[in-house]
Design a protein around this motif. Structure first.
Motif, short mmCIF file in Angstrom:
data_model
loop_
_atom_site.label_atom_id
_atom_site.label_comp_id
_atom_site.label_asym_id
_atom_site.label_seq_id
_atom_site.Cartn_x
_atom_site.Cartn_y
_atom_site.Cartn_z
N UNK A 1 -6.29 -1.22 -2.93
CA UNK A 1 -7.03 -0.29 -2.10
C UNK A 1 -8.32 -0.88 -1.54
N UNK B 1 0.40 0.16 -5.95
CA UNK B 1 -0.98 0.63 -5.77
C UNK B 1 -1.69 0.78 -7.11
N UNK C 1 0.82 -1.21 0.00
CA UNK C 1 0.00 0.00 0.00
C UNK C 1 0.86 1.26 0.00
N UNK C 2 2.09 1.15 0.54
CA UNK C 2 2.98 2.31 0.60
C UNK C 2 3.81 2.46 -0.67
N UNK C 3 3.61 1.56 -1.62
CA UNK C 3 4.43 1.59 -2.83
C UNK C 3 3.55 2.09 -3.98
N UNK C 4 3.81 3.31 -4.48
CA UNK C 4 2.86 3.91 -5.43
C UNK C 4 2.66 3.12 -6.72
#
Ligand SMILES: [Zn+2]
Lengths: 488, 215
Positions: free
Chosen positions: B69, B45, B39-42
């Motif tokens: 998401x 995502x 989730x912290x890796x664009x």
């Protein structure tokens, strides 16, 4: 705090905090106790025994280093230039030899980390994919729009990237892996910083050790990717492929879609095969003027012509004329010029909830923000800037769209001044809209001359009327502004 | 780097009786950590879609292919036998149904799916023919993990060339495995190798204290 000592190649020692490292693909990263620097150890245990890498790093830290003045063995002309480029690059400052091979670099400035947000966002680096990925963008638009910045800030950070890359290329270096991963951006402040400098390519001296990042790799590199590393026909990253990556980044970032990612699907049995062609040998610009086969998937999209004629020309050159002929690609310096000149055409959008807040003025009777569609109503003084090219001959060499509180700088006043690291950035004059009239208010100009030939001293103003010719300065290279009032 | 393309990721998890207690709790924590890491890796995502298939006495897809998401952590219970063959069948059906083929005319096809299989024991059903089928048809980049002393890495080699072995079912080992899965997904979603068709995907080096690669 559990700290350890690292020994640098030049004999210095540096302390680092030995806790859970931040882990990249190539390196493990530890902070120094003051958190101003980081010590990065290469994961590859053989990295230190690679003589080529060591020699390259020594050159990067020394003779090629634009963040270090020449007086200290670097490449910057003076301290001003060194300070300026220190803001644009996260340039290594030391080579670590003990306990393992690695580098010391400055820590990224704190504005390149998200200060707030959900647990998955807070504290994360501002990698460009947060802003160009459609899902991520939508999330920010809805939840944290302040992070997105306005078009003027987008221009500011693009200009910084172009300047940084121009500096590298000017020194005979190529970055070789420009991408949203190696350029951190802070749209909220209009800032960018280039990171992962250690894989720089010195043409003819140090070959690249990466191919680049998906989405930024030049077509000629992708279409020869299957060839053996030593095959002379194989195309490797260099300054021309940097130029492609640069154009791709600007287009992707400013318009929210990849320039080659349209609806056309090349033949192939797998997604991988198809994209190898779509971004390689069969790449077609999604806004190709005569080939509409690869138009963007969206029905409605903002075309690159909305960014003004200069940037339009650069995009067309990058993605049509020289997509497959690398030697004609726009240089980083041309992008710098393109952004500086187009900056003078930015005007505020009258829709207060417009996310872009600014757009590029286009001379027509129906002036609209291309991003939100809001029509501009009112009058815009449009200044055609002329410079004396030969005695008595005044050629147009700039344009300025006026809005309330527009600042005027030396590069507007004089034809031979171009904004550079060392340029005087004090405001010289500004424009205001006051009681239904437009004025140019002098602040610092010593020989501002009204259309009637009178000097306008600092503190006084001259009205901007249709057809008026105002001389900014009587000095050599001083420009004349010719006013055109545009009603929309 | 077509943004319309997805990277489907399937997790095939053994929830047989031998996993009950600490190991299944560690798997739960592992999925949680995997999710928060991705989730912290664009880029992840934007592109990663995740599905979970569990197998014990039978196999079922407990989370259909879902974008990160919207992904909800599944609840996991460990009991029963090890229907490995059934798991592979369910995997094949799910991929057939959910993965957009490159031949689609309406939509850009998905990237080659990434499949992580984790098992701690011996299959209790027949599995050879479906394993063979998956390996032959190269339906995805399959990475199998033989977890703990009871797992059979030679059996897994019939499904894929890429097998990792976990020394134990201790929480630390499982944590390291899920961290490695997360790193592998991130690497794959970014890698250039992915654009070059049929080149083996380059995976990050596993933590040598907890994992060994068996090739
Ligand atoms: Zn607008």
């Amino acid at each position: 705090m559990n700290t350890e000592k690292a020994t640098l190649k030049d004999g210095r020692t540096i302390e680092f905090v030995h806790d859970q490292p931040r882990s990249g693909t190539m390196k493990e990263v530890y902070f120094t106790p003051d958190r101003k620097s980081v010590v990065c150890f290469y994961k590859d245990p053989c990295a230190g025994s690679d003589a080529n890498r060591l020699q390259r790093l020594q050159m990067i830290l020394g003779a090629y280093n634009p963040t270090l003045p020449q007086s200290h063995g670097g490449a910057a002309q003076n301290d001003i230039e060194a300070d300026y480029y220190r803001k644009l690059f996260c340039w290594p400052t030391g080579i670590v030899v003990q306990p393992r091979f690695g580098l010391v670099t400055p820590a990224y400035p704190s504005n390149f980390f998200f200060p707030t947000g959900p647990v998955w966002l807070k504290g994360e680096e501002k990698n460009g994919m947060w802003f160009i990925g459609p899902k991520n963008r939508k999330w920010f638009e809805k939840n944290q729009p302040s992070e997105l910045g306005s078009l003027i800030q987008h221009f500011s950070l693009c200009l910084q990237i172009a300047r940084a890359v121009a500096r590298l290329h000017n020194a005979g270096l190529a970055h070789s892996d420009l991408s949203h991963n190696n350029v951190l951006i802070d749209p909220s402040k209009g800032m960018s910083i280039i990171i992962d400098i250690d894989s720089l390519v010195v043409e003819g001296l140090f070959p690249p050790d990466v191919l680049g990042t998906k989405g930024y790799i030049a077509p000629e590199v992708l279409s020869t990717i299957q060839l053996d590393l030593k095959d002379p026909k194989r195309k490797n990253p260099n300054a021309r492929t940097d130029q492609h990556a640069l154009a791709a980044f600007f287009y992707w970032y400013l318009l929210g879609r990849h320039p080659l990612d349209g609806r056309r699907i090349p033949p192939g049995n797998t997604a991988e095969e198809q994209d190898l062609l779509a971004f390689g040998s069969q790449a077609i610009f999604c806004e190709h003027p005569s080939d509409s086969s690869n138009r963007p998937e969206e029905k409605q999209y903002v075309p690159c012509s909305a960014l003004g004629p200069l940037l339009y020309d650069l995009f067309i050159r990058a993605f049509v004329k020289s997509l497959h002929s690398p030697s004609d690609r726009p240089t980083a310096l041309e992008w710098v010029r393109g952004f500086v000149k187009t900056w003078d055409l930015l005007i505020p959008c009258s829709n207060s909830s417009c996310l872009h807040k600014w757009f590029v003025f286009h001379n027509s009777t129906d002036i609209r923000c291309p991003f939100c569609g809001t029509r501009f109503k009112g009058t815009i003084p449009f200044l055609k800037l002329r410079a004396e090219s030969r005695p008595g001959q005044w050629a147009m060499d700039g344009q300025l769209a006026v809005y309330n509180q527009l600042p005027i700088f030396k590069w507007h006043i004089y034809s031979r001044v171009f904004p550079s690291p060392e340029t005087d950035r004090t405001r010289q004059a500004y424009c205001v809209f006051h009681e239904g009239k437009w004025f140019l208010v002098n602040e610092k100009l010593t020989s501002l001359t009204s259309p009637g030939g009178n000097r306008v001293p600092p503190g006084q103003a001259v009205e901007l009327k249709d057809g008026a010719q105002i001389r900014f300065s009587q000095e050599h290279n001083g420009r004349i502004a010719e006013v055109q009032m545009i009603r929309s | 780097m077509s943004m319309g393309r997805r990277l489907p990721v399937y997790l095939l998890l053994d929830t047989s009786g031998s996993m009950s207690g600490e190991p299944i709790e560690a798997v739960r924590q592992g999925i949680k950590a995997l999710l928060s890491d991705l989730m912290s890796e664009p880029t992840a995502r934007e592109t990663v879609y995740l599905s979970v298939i569990t197998f014990s006495s039978s196999a079922q897809q407990i989370v259909p292919l879902t974008e990160l998401m919207s992904f909800q952590e599944p609840s996991l219970d460990a009991n029963g036998s090890t229907a490995f063959g059934d798991a592979l069948k369910v995997l094949e059906q799910c991929m057939d149904r959910e993965v957009v083929k490159a031949t689609s005319t309406t939509q850009k096809g998905d990237w080659k799916p990434l499949v992580f299989i984790m098992t701690d024991g011996q299959p209790t059903d027949s599995w050879e023919s479906v394993a063979d089928h998956i390996k032959q048809k190269k339906l995805g980049n399959v990475i199998a993990c033989a977890a703990g002393p009871g797992a059979d890495e030679n059996m897994l080699k019939k499904v894929t060339e890429l097998v990792v072995k976990l020394n134990s079912l201790q929480p630390e080992a499982l944590k390291a495995f899920f961290k490695w899965v997360s790193d592998s997904i991130k690497t794959t979603s970014q890698s250039v190798a992915q654009v070059a068709a049929d080149t083996p995907i380059g995976l990050p080096k596993p933590d040598p204290n907890n994992m060994i690669i068996v090739l």
